[in-house]
Write a protein that holds these residues in place. Structure first.
Motif, PDB file in Angstrom:
ATOM      1  N   SER A 194      40.337  21.343  33.056  1.00 53.33           N
ATOM      2  CA  SER A 194      40.856  19.977  32.941  1.00 53.33           C
ATOM      3  C   SER A 194      42.372  19.942  33.120  1.00 53.33           C
ATOM      4  N   ASP A 195      43.020  21.102  32.996  1.00 56.69           N
ATOM      5  CA  ASP A 195      44.449  21.216  33.290  1.00 56.69           C
ATOM      6  C   ASP A 195      44.581  21.847  34.672  1.00 56.69           C
ATOM      7  N   ARG A 196      45.097  21.094  35.628  1.00 57.24           N
ATOM      8  CA  ARG A 196      45.140  21.534  37.012  1.00 57.24           C
ATOM      9  C   ARG A 196      45.932  22.826  37.201  1.00 57.24           C
ATOM     10  N   GLY A 197      46.823  23.129  36.271  1.00 57.78           N
ATOM     11  CA  GLY A 197      47.624  24.336  36.390  1.00 57.78           C
ATOM     12  C   GLY A 197      46.822  25.617  36.304  1.00 57.78           C
ATOM     13  N   PHE A 198      45.572  25.557  35.861  1.00 56.09           N
ATOM     14  CA  PHE A 198      44.781  26.784  35.722  1.00 56.09           C
ATOM     15  C   PHE A 198      44.580  27.465  37.075  1.00 56.09           C
ATOM     16  N   ALA A 199      44.596  26.689  38.151  1.00 60.18           N
ATOM     17  CA  ALA A 199      44.303  27.234  39.477  1.00 60.18           C
ATOM     18  C   ALA A 199      45.334  28.252  39.931  1.00 60.18           C
ATOM     19  N   GLU A 200      46.516  28.241  39.335  1.00 54.40           N
ATOM     20  CA  GLU A 200      47.574  29.160  39.741  1.00 54.40           C
ATOM     21  C   GLU A 200      47.565  30.436  38.908  1.00 54.40           C
ATOM     22  N   LEU A 201      46.604  30.569  38.005  1.00 54.26           N
ATOM     23  CA  LEU A 201      46.538  31.738  37.137  1.00 54.26           C
ATOM     24  C   LEU A 201      45.561  32.768  37.686  1.00 54.26           C
ATOM     25  N   GLY A 202      45.436  33.857  36.991  1.00 57.24           N
ATOM     26  CA  GLY A 202      44.468  34.891  37.262  1.00 57.24           C
ATOM     27  C   GLY A 202      44.415  35.794  36.048  1.00 57.24           C
ATOM     28  N   CYS A 203      43.508  36.749  36.030  1.00 60.30           N
ATOM     29  CA  CYS A 203      43.385  37.664  34.888  1.00 60.30           C
ATOM     30  C   CYS A 203      42.772  38.957  35.381  1.00 60.30           C
ATOM     31  N   GLU A 204      42.562  39.883  34.488  1.00 60.92           N
ATOM     32  CA  GLU A 204      41.943  41.148  34.886  1.00 60.92           C
ATOM     33  C   GLU A 204      40.470  40.947  35.232  1.00 60.92           C
ATOM     34  N   THR A 205      39.724  40.259  34.346  1.00 64.37           N
ATOM     35  CA  THR A 205      38.300  40.012  34.568  1.00 64.37           C
ATOM     36  C   THR A 205      38.022  38.526  34.383  1.00 64.37           C
ATOM     37  N   ALA A 206      37.619  37.858  35.455  1.00 65.75           N
ATOM     38  CA  ALA A 206      37.252  36.443  35.371  1.00 65.75           C
ATOM     39  C   ALA A 206      35.762  36.334  35.089  1.00 65.75           C
ATOM     40  N   ILE A 207      35.404  35.561  34.070  1.00 67.16           N
ATOM     41  CA  ILE A 207      34.006  35.262  33.766  1.00 67.16           C
ATOM     42  C   ILE A 207      33.750  33.838  34.241  1.00 67.16           C
ATOM     43  N   PHE A 208      32.859  33.664  35.197  1.00 65.98           N
ATOM     44  CA  PHE A 208      32.618  32.371  35.845  1.00 65.98           C
ATOM     45  C   PHE A 208      31.209  31.919  35.479  1.00 65.98           C
ATOM     46  N   THR A 209      31.128  30.900  34.610  1.00 61.93           N
ATOM     47  CA  THR A 209      29.832  30.488  34.060  1.00 61.93           C
ATOM     48  C   THR A 209      29.059  29.546  34.971  1.00 61.93           C
ATOM     49  N   ASN A 210      29.729  28.569  35.577  1.00 56.60           N
ATOM     50  CA  ASN A 210      29.067  27.550  36.386  1.00 56.60           C
ATOM     51  C   ASN A 210      30.130  26.649  36.997  1.00 56.60           C
ATOM     52  N   ALA A 211      29.716  25.748  37.866  1.00 57.95           N
ATOM     53  CA  ALA A 211      30.654  24.802  38.479  1.00 57.95           C
ATOM     54  C   ALA A 211      29.923  23.516  38.799  1.00 57.95           C
ATOM     55  N   GLU A 212      30.413  22.423  38.220  1.00 55.23           N
ATOM     56  CA  GLU A 212      29.810  21.121  38.476  1.00 55.23           C
ATOM     57  C   GLU A 212      30.931  20.131  38.759  1.00 55.23           C
ATOM     58  N   ASP A 213      30.770  18.878  38.354  1.00 56.88           N
ATOM     59  CA  ASP A 213      31.735  17.845  38.752  1.00 56.88           C
ATOM     60  C   ASP A 213      32.425  17.178  37.571  1.00 56.88           C
ATOM     61  N   PHE A 224      30.145  36.723  37.562  1.00 55.82           N
ATOM     62  CA  PHE A 224      29.694  35.332  37.643  1.00 55.82           C
ATOM     63  C   PHE A 224      28.190  35.229  37.438  1.00 55.82           C
ATOM     64  N   CYS A 225      27.762  34.047  37.007  1.00 56.62           N
ATOM     65  CA  CYS A 225      26.350  33.796  36.711  1.00 56.62           C
ATOM     66  C   CYS A 225      25.578  33.601  38.013  1.00 56.62           C
ATOM     67  N   LEU A 226      24.713  34.544  38.318  1.00 52.54           N
ATOM     68  CA  LEU A 226      23.943  34.476  39.556  1.00 52.54           C
ATOM     69  C   LEU A 226      22.899  33.367  39.507  1.00 52.54           C
ATOM     70  N   ASP A 227      22.531  32.928  38.308  1.00 53.17           N
ATOM     71  CA  ASP A 227      21.521  31.879  38.188  1.00 53.17           C
ATOM     72  C   ASP A 227      22.053  30.508  38.591  1.00 53.17           C
ATOM     73  N   TRP A 228      23.371  30.350  38.659  1.00 54.54           N
ATOM     74  CA  TRP A 228      23.948  29.039  38.988  1.00 54.54           C
ATOM     75  C   TRP A 228      24.208  28.983  40.500  1.00 54.54           C
ATOM     76  N   PRO A 229      23.571  28.076  41.207  1.00 54.50           N
ATOM     77  CA  PRO A 229      23.708  28.037  42.668  1.00 54.50           C
ATOM     78  C   PRO A 229      25.149  27.792  43.105  1.00 54.50           C
ATOM     79  N   GLY A 230      25.556  28.498  44.137  1.00 51.10           N
ATOM     80  CA  GLY A 230      26.837  28.238  44.772  1.00 51.10           C
ATOM     81  C   GLY A 230      28.005  29.041  44.260  1.00 51.10           C
ATOM     82  N   LEU A 231      27.857  29.748  43.141  1.00 51.49           N
ATOM     83  CA  LEU A 231      29.002  30.486  42.613  1.00 51.49           C
ATOM     84  C   LEU A 231      29.387  31.656  43.512  1.00 51.49           C
ATOM     85  N   GLY A 232      28.412  32.260  44.161  1.00 52.27           N
ATOM     86  CA  GLY A 232      28.716  33.372  45.046  1.00 52.27           C
ATOM     87  C   GLY A 232      29.678  32.987  46.149  1.00 52.27           C
ATOM     88  N   GLU A 233      29.502  31.780  46.703  1.00 54.21           N
ATOM     89  CA  GLU A 233      30.403  31.311  47.755  1.00 54.21           C
ATOM     90  C   GLU A 233      31.817  31.104  47.218  1.00 54.21           C
TER      91      GLU A 233
END
Length: 475
Positions: free
Chosen positions: A183-202, A235-244
């Protein structure tokens, strides 16, 4: 475990400084800013802050010895009531014309966005950043608790209160685990050692709020930038589209129940309070596990946590045991107590995917599911009221409250009754609208029965109904 409420005020310095600094936090009562306050002070810095409204969170901060004042004024900077300020921290949502921001710039004081501060913490050592539209708070909490149980002494930055840590932050000597909020647009400029990516919606898309994304494509591109800037992604393989969205990261690992996942949850055995399962890594067994919160989504959250324990070399069995005892962070399937034989739960679910997951978890208990739902924000309701109605259809009974505005102005034609009308049109015979909250509480008091599950649901103050039913007093 470090007790942040009583941590020393002259210890190691925070990232970016060689000696203690004075940080002044705008909106210190927010769940993220209050976590920053605790982490910064535990690292040896002087921390003060202000907030438009005093709250239980600001009262707790004051009880811990923080200097907190109500309201925002240039005098907080120019008259230095807390001493000379070195760094003023604000979110991107704070307007540039804010009196304290203007005063700080005029005085030559550094103004640091909250996401820039989080980025420094993530870059300061081994780090795990949790991103995604849903489940960040629960997953971050589970990772921190599992690492703690596994003997890895994590630091943590969480968007909710974790009972095991007596708050929303923890300072340790191990990996830094952080919830990274899109919800804070500034997150896009960050990074970390290990990113955990749960899902992506709207979620957090559209409207005039400064921190909202204009399109879902723009938001998802931001997720992809965070992943690409990180050392690796799980990343969660069960959530469609995260691989892309993870295509820009060469070191990719996956988790889920899908056969192809690197970390898999297998042999799931749900019961009324959670789920037993086993964890495998590329076909090899790692051990048995349990998550003590119902719902398939919580199996995935717990699996991500145990995968991180394995990645960082922790004791899997000890991490799993610690996770099995974890009952969740505040307002995430939080057991409030009982009333009239009914079990009363509070859950933060506020968009359609979260609501559907919470209703599924409720059904897993085998009880009669009675949901008290408070829609959150006019814009979110305008965008998703049909999906919200559909997500609530599996509840046995639904009580609908008025929309929690969250400082948004009303939108003509957007009202809770949109959800009501759609549910009734689809044949739900036990959905009702309660503009008078006191009457809704009275109805629940009169009708609660053994075998019921009453779930207060939403991101506003709907939890107060559950608190009143059970006599819970929040810190």
């Amino acid at each position: 475990m470090t007790d942040l409420a009583s941590a020393p005020t002259a210890a190691a310095s925070a990232p970016g400084s060689a000696s203690p600094l004075h940080y002044h936090l705008l909106g210190i009562g927010g769940i993220g800013m209050s976590a920053f306050a605790r982490l910064l002070r535990a690292r040896g810095h002087h921390v003060s802050g202000c907030d438009e409204h005093l709250s239980p969170q600001t009262a707790q901060l004051q009880a811990e010895g923080f200097e907190v004042v109500q309201g925002h004024a240039a005098a907080h900077v120019t008259e230095r009531p807390f001493g000379a300020i070195d760094v003023l921290v604000a979110s991107e949502a704070v307007p540039k014309s804010h009196p304290e921001l203007a005063a700080a710039r005029a005085a030559g004081i550094e103004v640091r966005p909250r996401m820039a501060l989080l980025g420094e913490l993530l870059r300061s050592g081994p780090s795990v950043g949790v991103i995604g539209t849903h489940g960040k708070t629960t997953t971050t909490s589970m990772i921190a608790v599992a690492l703690w149980g596994a003997g890895l002494d994590p630091s943590a930055f969480v968007g909710g209160n974790v009972p095991e840590f007596s708050g929303n932050a923890r300072l340790g000597g191990g990996p830094f685990v952080a919830e990274v909020d899109e919800s804070d647009r500034g997150f896009a400029e960050l990074g970390c050692e290990t990113a955990i990516f749960t899902n992506a919606e709207d979620d957090h898309v559209g409207g005039d709020l400064a921190t909202y994304w204009q399109t879902v494509e723009e938001q998802h591109a931001a997720f992809a930038r965070f992943v690409a800037a990180s050392g690796r992604v799980l990343f969660c393989l069960d959530w469609p589209g995260l691989g892309e969205l993870c295509a820009g990261q060469p070191e990719r690992l996956t988790y889920g129940v899908a056969t192809e996942a690197d970390y898999r949850a297998v042999n799931l055995r749900p019961d009324e309070t959670g789920t037993f399962f086993e964890v495998t890594y590329r076909g090899e067994p790692l051990g048995a596990a349990r998550v003590s919160m119902p719902g398939h989504h919580n199996v995935l959250n717990a699996l991500a946590a145990l995968a991180v324990v394995h990645l960082y070399g922790g004791d899997f069995a000890r991490g799993a045991a610690s996770l099995a005892e974890f009952r969740g962070p505040g307002r995430r399937w939080e057991v409030l107590g009982t009333f009239g034989g009914a079990l009363v739960i509070d859950d933060y679910a506020h968009n359609s995917t979260k609501v559907a997951a919470a209703v599924q978890a409720a059904r897993q208990t085998g009880r009669r599911v009675r949901v008290v739902f408070q829609p959150h924000r006019y814009l979110r309701t305008q965008q998703s009221w049909p999906r919200l109605a559909d997500a609530l259809m599996d509840a046995d009974e639904v009580l609908l409250l008025d929309i929690a505005a969250a400082s948004e102005p009303p939108i003509e034609g957007v009202h809770t009754t949109l959800i009501l009308d759609r549910m009734q049109a689809q044949g739900h015979g036990a959905v009702s609208y309660w503009p008078d909250r006191a009457k809704a509480l009275h109805y629940l008091c009169e009708s609660a029965a053994p075998g019921d599950l009453i779930v207060t649901m939403g991101a506003g103050d709907v939890y107060r109904i559950g608190d009143e039913l059970t006599g819970k007093v929040r810190a």
